[in-house]
Design an enzyme around this catalytic site. Structure first.
Site, PDB file in Angstrom:
ATOM      1  N   TYR A 290      -0.251  76.704 115.219  1.00 25.67           N
ATOM      2  CA  TYR A 290      -0.649  75.872 116.361  1.00 25.67           C
ATOM      3  C   TYR A 290       0.405  74.778 116.446  1.00 25.67           C
ATOM      4  O   TYR A 290       0.362  73.783 115.721  1.00 25.67           O
ATOM      5  CB  TYR A 290      -2.049  75.298 116.146  1.00 25.67           C
TER       6      TYR A 290
ATOM      7  N   ASN B  61       3.010  76.326 122.414  1.00 26.09           N
ATOM      8  CA  ASN B  61       3.159  75.139 123.274  1.00 26.09           C
ATOM      9  C   ASN B  61       4.533  75.034 123.916  1.00 26.09           C
ATOM     10  O   ASN B  61       5.127  73.953 123.990  1.00 26.09           O
ATOM     11  CB  ASN B  61       2.829  73.868 122.477  1.00 26.09           C
TER      12      ASN B  61
ATOM     13  N   ASP C 156      -0.479  79.584 119.533  1.00 26.37           N
ATOM     14  CA  ASP C 156      -0.203  78.661 120.638  1.00 26.37           C
ATOM     15  C   ASP C 156       1.090  77.937 120.279  1.00 26.37           C
ATOM     16  O   ASP C 156       1.087  77.010 119.472  1.00 26.37           O
ATOM     17  CB  ASP C 156      -1.370  77.683 120.791  1.00 26.37           C
TER      18      ASP C 156
END
Length: 368
Positions: A190, A232, A230
């Site tokens: 993450y 980002n 994720d």
């Protein structure tokens, strides 16, 4: 990626549960084959290693269990992944106030945390989730955190929780779980949001992460890597629904001094170039884009903005499977499982699940 969250509901009071999980006898922050409780011999699966993978930012795993579990359970039963990587667990690590935390265990030292832990325990003790071992990497508070589910018939050689070579500690906020198998590694991350301003918790944090990620990839080149989660970042214009909107996005009118830091977090030139550098130097490829060359306005994005306001209908692809080029010829499929501004198939999150399937490794074929 953040949006508006609904409050966690209470489910009444329960007695303290026992979470059935992986044995907690670990050394130096890693778990080896000997510490994994289930024996591969108990399952007759003919595959030697996982080939079907799923990644999903759940935007609070507890909320998804409370509000969306029947739907998500049916999805898992249908897809039948060997490995499930979860981001934004957003449940706190074990440990009382002022005491050291154990990021491998869910908090259960208060009545509220015991109730929440029992909700999770019950959900994971039923099919199909009872067929998986689960590893947690949790933050001290209800923030970030990751989880990795691996079918009990597949025994990782080692599981660690850091980008550092030793893997002896958990990344801050529980952002990393790394599982090593005989012929490859799978990394669940993450990635920190870039933010909007040049401050300690924003641009510098992301630059440091990207630097460490490149160092990790280069140091781990002895085995093929499957990097998911994720991340980002939206690498190219094709990876966002409205490139001009995201390029010009501002927060409260602030404009960073460096033009490469301007725009929507995840779509700044600086982030995109660093990400491209990681892929190029690490000899990695984006599995979804490898298979899907054209822009798909319905199914080509994994994150969708709030359905009310200026972000309505604005979407990004920030959830990935990045794989070593050595695995290129084994990629069977890589798919988004949600669509549209109504978040159909997102199971309550603002991210849709993404899957990857590889063909089985030919025992007579050497890895390049």
């Amino acid at each position: 990626m953040k949006r508006f969250f609904q409050p966690i509901e209470k489910d009444g009071s329960f007695k303290k549960p026992t979470l059935s999980s992986v044995s907690s006898s670990e050394k130096d922050g890693e778990q080896t084959t000997e510490t994994i409780s289930e024996s591969a011999a108990e399952n007759k699966n003919t595959k030697k290693e996982p080939t079907k993978f799923l990644t999903w930012n759940a935007n609070s795993f507890l909320l998804r269990i409370k509000n969306n579990w029947p739907e998500f359970t049916k999805f898992i039963e249908s897809l039948d992944p060997d490995v499930i990587a979860i981001q934004e667990v957003r449940m706190p690590a074990a440990g009382s106030k002022g005491a050291p935390k154990n990021p491998r265990e869910l908090k259960d030292d208060t009545s509220a945390s015991r109730e929440e832990k029992l909700v999770v325990t019950r959900a994971l003790s039923s099919p199909p989730f009872k067929n998986y071992n689960v590893w947690w990497s949790l933050s001290d508070s209800k923030y970030a955190g990751t989880a990795l589910f691996i079918k009990k018939c597949f025994q990782p050689k080692k599981v660690s929780f850091s980008l550092d070579a030793t893997g002896s500690k958990h990344e801050p906020d529980g952002r990393v779980i790394l599982a090593e198998f005989e012929t490859f590694r799978i990394l669940n991350t993450y990635v920190p949001n870039n933010g909007w301003k040049e401050e300690e918790s924003s641009f510098p944090r992301r630059r440091k992460w990207d630097k460490r990620m490149l160092e990790f990839v280069l140091a781990s080149s002895d085995k093929p890597l499957i990097w998911c989660g994720d991340l980002n970042v939206s690498h190219e214009d094709i990876d966002v629904s409205h490139p001009e909107f995201f390029s010009a996005a501002k927060l409260n009118g602030y404009i960073p001094p460096n033009k490469e830091d301007c725009g929507q977090p995840g779509f700044t030139l600086a982030e995109r170039r660093r990400f491209g550098g990681i892929l190029k130097e690490g000899k990695l490829l984006d599995a979804y884009r490898f298979l899907h060359k054209d822009k798909d306005m319905e199914c080509g994005f994994s994150w969708s903005g709030n359905p009310v306001g200026k972000y309505r209908g604005k979407r990004m692809r920030i959830d990935y499977f990045i794989v070593s080029e050595k695995l290129k010829d084994r990629i069977v499929s890589c798919e988004m499982h949600g669509r549209g501004i109504e978040l159909d198939g997102f199971y309550g999150s603002d991210h849709c699940p993404v899957s990857l399937e590889l063909s089985e490794k030919d025992a007579d074929t050497k890895q390049g």
